[in-house]
Design a protein around this motif. Structure first.
Motif, PDB file in Angstrom:
ATOM      1  N   ALA A 145      45.731  42.262  48.966  1.00 36.82           N
ATOM      2  CA  ALA A 145      44.495  41.596  49.001  1.00 36.82           C
ATOM      3  C   ALA A 145      42.898  42.462  48.807  1.00 36.82           C
ATOM      4  O   ALA A 145      42.017  42.974  48.801  1.00 36.82           O
ATOM      5  CB  ALA A 145      44.094  41.638  50.799  1.00 36.82           C
ATOM      6  N   LEU A 146      43.782  43.682  49.184  1.00 39.71           N
ATOM      7  CA  LEU A 146      42.256  45.381  48.805  1.00 39.71           C
ATOM      8  C   LEU A 146      41.921  45.265  47.637  1.00 39.71           C
ATOM      9  O   LEU A 146      41.517  45.753  47.000  1.00 39.71           O
ATOM     10  CB  LEU A 146      43.265  46.036  49.737  1.00 39.71           C
ATOM     11  N   LYS A 147      43.837  45.140  46.718  1.00 44.83           N
ATOM     12  CA  LYS A 147      43.456  45.288  45.412  1.00 44.83           C
ATOM     13  C   LYS A 147      42.695  44.510  44.734  1.00 44.83           C
ATOM     14  O   LYS A 147      41.743  44.852  43.704  1.00 44.83           O
ATOM     15  CB  LYS A 147      44.981  45.606  45.087  1.00 44.83           C
ATOM     16  N   GLY A 148      43.061  43.542  45.275  1.00 41.01           N
ATOM     17  CA  GLY A 148      41.724  42.021  44.591  1.00 41.01           C
ATOM     18  C   GLY A 148      40.877  42.253  45.122  1.00 41.01           C
ATOM     19  O   GLY A 148      39.804  41.927  43.907  1.00 41.01           O
ATOM     20  N   LEU A 149      40.093  42.871  45.938  1.00 42.47           N
ATOM     21  CA  LEU A 149      38.374  42.890  45.983  1.00 42.47           C
ATOM     22  C   LEU A 149      38.405  43.501  45.167  1.00 42.47           C
ATOM     23  O   LEU A 149      36.963  44.204  44.654  1.00 42.47           O
ATOM     24  CB  LEU A 149      38.701  42.941  47.720  1.00 42.47           C
ATOM     25  N   LYS A 150      39.593  44.916  44.200  1.00 41.06           N
ATOM     26  CA  LYS A 150      37.919  46.364  44.046  1.00 41.06           C
ATOM     27  C   LYS A 150      37.805  45.355  42.980  1.00 41.06           C
ATOM     28  O   LYS A 150      36.474  45.798  42.438  1.00 41.06           O
ATOM     29  CB  LYS A 150      38.886  47.026  44.147  1.00 41.06           C
ATOM     30  N   PRO A 151      38.140  44.501  41.817  1.00 35.35           N
ATOM     31  CA  PRO A 151      36.839  44.114  40.669  1.00 35.35           C
ATOM     32  C   PRO A 151      36.578  42.767  41.128  1.00 35.35           C
ATOM     33  O   PRO A 151      35.124  43.381  40.545  1.00 35.35           O
ATOM     34  CB  PRO A 151      38.653  43.268  39.922  1.00 35.35           C
ATOM     35  N   ALA A 152      36.392  42.525  41.819  1.00 32.23           N
ATOM     36  CA  ALA A 152      35.613  41.493  42.473  1.00 32.23           C
ATOM     37  C   ALA A 152      33.862  42.456  42.637  1.00 32.23           C
ATOM     38  O   ALA A 152      32.992  42.380  42.669  1.00 32.23           O
ATOM     39  CB  ALA A 152      36.028  40.709  43.276  1.00 32.23           C
ATOM     40  N   ILE A 153      34.457  43.040  44.032  1.00 34.71           N
ATOM     41  CA  ILE A 153      33.602  44.409  44.209  1.00 34.71           C
ATOM     42  C   ILE A 153      32.887  44.667  43.256  1.00 34.71           C
ATOM     43  O   ILE A 153      31.208  44.596  42.791  1.00 34.71           O
ATOM     44  CB  ILE A 153      33.664  45.038  45.512  1.00 34.71           C
ATOM     45  N   ILE A 154      33.624  45.448  42.101  1.00 31.31           N
ATOM     46  CA  ILE A 154      32.801  45.434  40.331  1.00 31.31           C
ATOM     47  C   ILE A 154      32.060  45.152  40.329  1.00 31.31           C
ATOM     48  O   ILE A 154      30.682  44.994  39.814  1.00 31.31           O
ATOM     49  CB  ILE A 154      34.177  46.721  39.687  1.00 31.31           C
ATOM     50  N   GLY A 155      32.588  43.605  40.079  1.00 31.74           N
ATOM     51  CA  GLY A 155      31.575  42.676  39.694  1.00 31.74           C
ATOM     52  C   GLY A 155      30.144  42.220  40.303  1.00 31.74           C
ATOM     53  O   GLY A 155      29.462  41.813  39.440  1.00 31.74           O
ATOM     54  N   LEU A 156      30.576  42.190  41.734  1.00 29.65           N
ATOM     55  CA  LEU A 156      29.114  41.951  42.314  1.00 29.65           C
ATOM     56  C   LEU A 156      27.739  42.938  42.117  1.00 29.65           C
ATOM     57  O   LEU A 156      26.742  43.013  42.013  1.00 29.65           O
ATOM     58  CB  LEU A 156      29.533  42.109  43.435  1.00 29.65           C
ATOM     59  N   ILE A 157      28.477  44.548  42.319  1.00 31.96           N
ATOM     60  CA  ILE A 157      27.775  45.380  41.625  1.00 31.96           C
ATOM     61  C   ILE A 157      27.213  45.502  40.341  1.00 31.96           C
ATOM     62  O   ILE A 157      25.637  45.829  39.824  1.00 31.96           O
ATOM     63  CB  ILE A 157      28.422  46.951  42.034  1.00 31.96           C
ATOM     64  N   ALA A 158      28.250  45.297  39.344  1.00 28.96           N
ATOM     65  CA  ALA A 158      27.683  44.790  37.994  1.00 28.96           C
ATOM     66  C   ALA A 158      27.238  43.407  37.743  1.00 28.96           C
ATOM     67  O   ALA A 158      25.661  43.922  37.254  1.00 28.96           O
ATOM     68  CB  ALA A 158      28.740  44.509  37.082  1.00 28.96           C
ATOM     69  N   SER A 159      26.802  42.239  38.571  1.00 32.97           N
ATOM     70  CA  SER A 159      26.080  41.724  38.207  1.00 32.97           C
ATOM     71  C   SER A 159      24.650  42.277  39.198  1.00 32.97           C
ATOM     72  O   SER A 159      23.473  41.933  38.913  1.00 32.97           O
ATOM     73  CB  SER A 159      26.067  40.334  39.081  1.00 32.97           C
ATOM     74  N   ALA A 160      24.414  43.271  40.549  1.00 29.92           N
ATOM     75  CA  ALA A 160      22.878  43.571  40.680  1.00 29.92           C
ATOM     76  C   ALA A 160      22.688  44.592  39.595  1.00 29.92           C
ATOM     77  O   ALA A 160      21.960  44.122  39.153  1.00 29.92           O
ATOM     78  CB  ALA A 160      23.763  43.863  41.934  1.00 29.92           C
ATOM     79  N   ALA A 161      23.158  45.215  38.484  1.00 33.86           N
ATOM     80  CA  ALA A 161      22.253  45.773  37.888  1.00 33.86           C
ATOM     81  C   ALA A 161      22.116  44.704  36.641  1.00 33.86           C
ATOM     82  O   ALA A 161      20.742  45.225  36.448  1.00 33.86           O
ATOM     83  CB  ALA A 161      23.819  47.157  37.143  1.00 33.86           C
ATOM     84  N   LEU A 162      22.193  43.352  36.462  1.00 35.35           N
ATOM     85  CA  LEU A 162      22.057  42.678  35.428  1.00 35.35           C
ATOM     86  C   LEU A 162      20.872  42.472  36.077  1.00 35.35           C
ATOM     87  O   LEU A 162      19.752  42.100  35.517  1.00 35.35           O
ATOM     88  CB  LEU A 162      23.104  41.990  34.721  1.00 35.35           C
ATOM     89  N   ILE A 163      20.948  42.166  36.924  1.00 34.59           N
ATOM     90  CA  ILE A 163      19.329  40.773  38.109  1.00 34.59           C
ATOM     91  C   ILE A 163      18.106  42.258  37.983  1.00 34.59           C
ATOM     92  O   ILE A 163      16.685  41.259  37.450  1.00 34.59           O
ATOM     93  CB  ILE A 163      20.093  40.773  39.321  1.00 34.59           C
TER      94      ILE A 163
END
Length: 185
Positions: free
Chosen positions: A123-141
């Motif tokens: 579960a922790l390994k699965g959360l890492k890419p999701a968190i990176i994606g959310l941070i990248a989304s914030a940069a695009l916003i």
């Protein structure tokens, strides 16, 4: 919308942000933007991007700062007074704070007992890419058309980035970037 309905919608919007905002403030930005700009219209998109810039320069977590400001702003913009706005700030801040408080209390209580469990590790390994994606989304916003960085901004960024790799004091870098921004703009 009455005041009680406004308070309830603000509380539950920020409760949802606090519950699903894994990865910290920058990962929460897309959730905050969706709720406060698009779903409820409490602030405009331009104001949201300006607020993110301001929140980066103020002490405290971005999620808490945004909850506090938006809680006050939404209530006073709806025509209510300062005291009602302050209560709106408290309600939004409580909403965004309660889920992480409960989750971290539970995690800290049980994590050391189950941290080597293969399901937890997965579960922790699965959360890492999701968190990176959310941070990248914030940069695009933050890079919407109005605020898309120009060449001067890129130049300041590169100088500060290179200086940070050379282990220059971060506070000095912030001051240099601020002075450069004032002088160049």
């Amino acid at each position: 919308m009455g005041l009680i309905e406004l308070y309830a919608s603000m509380f539950f919007a920020f409760l949802k942000i606090g519950l699903f905002g894994f990865g910290g403030g920058y990962a929460m930005l897309p959730l905050i933007q969706h709720e406060v700009v698009y779903r409820y219209g409490w602030i405009a998109l331009e104001e949201f991007t300006d607020l993110v810039a301001i929140f980066q320069t103020t002490p405290g977590a971005i999620a808490l700062n945004s909850a506090t400001y938006i809680g006050y702003s939404a209530v006073t913009t709806a025509g209510y007074g300062t005291l009602e706005g302050i209560l709106g700030s408290v309600i939004c801040t409580a909403g965004v704070s309660i889920p992480p408080l409960i989750i971290m209390t539970l995690v800290c209580t049980f994590f050391f007992k189950i941290k080597h469990n293969s399901w937890i590790q997965a579960a922790l390994k699965g959360l890492k890419p999701a968190i990176i994606g959310l941070i990248a989304s914030a940069a695009l916003i933050l890079m919407n058309q109005r605020n898309f960085p120009d060449y001067t901004s890129w130049g300041i960024f590169l100088v500060i980035f290179i200086a940070s790799l050379k282990k220059v004091d971060p506070i000095l870098l912030i001051l240099i970037a601020g002075v450069a921004g004032v002088l160049l703009y």
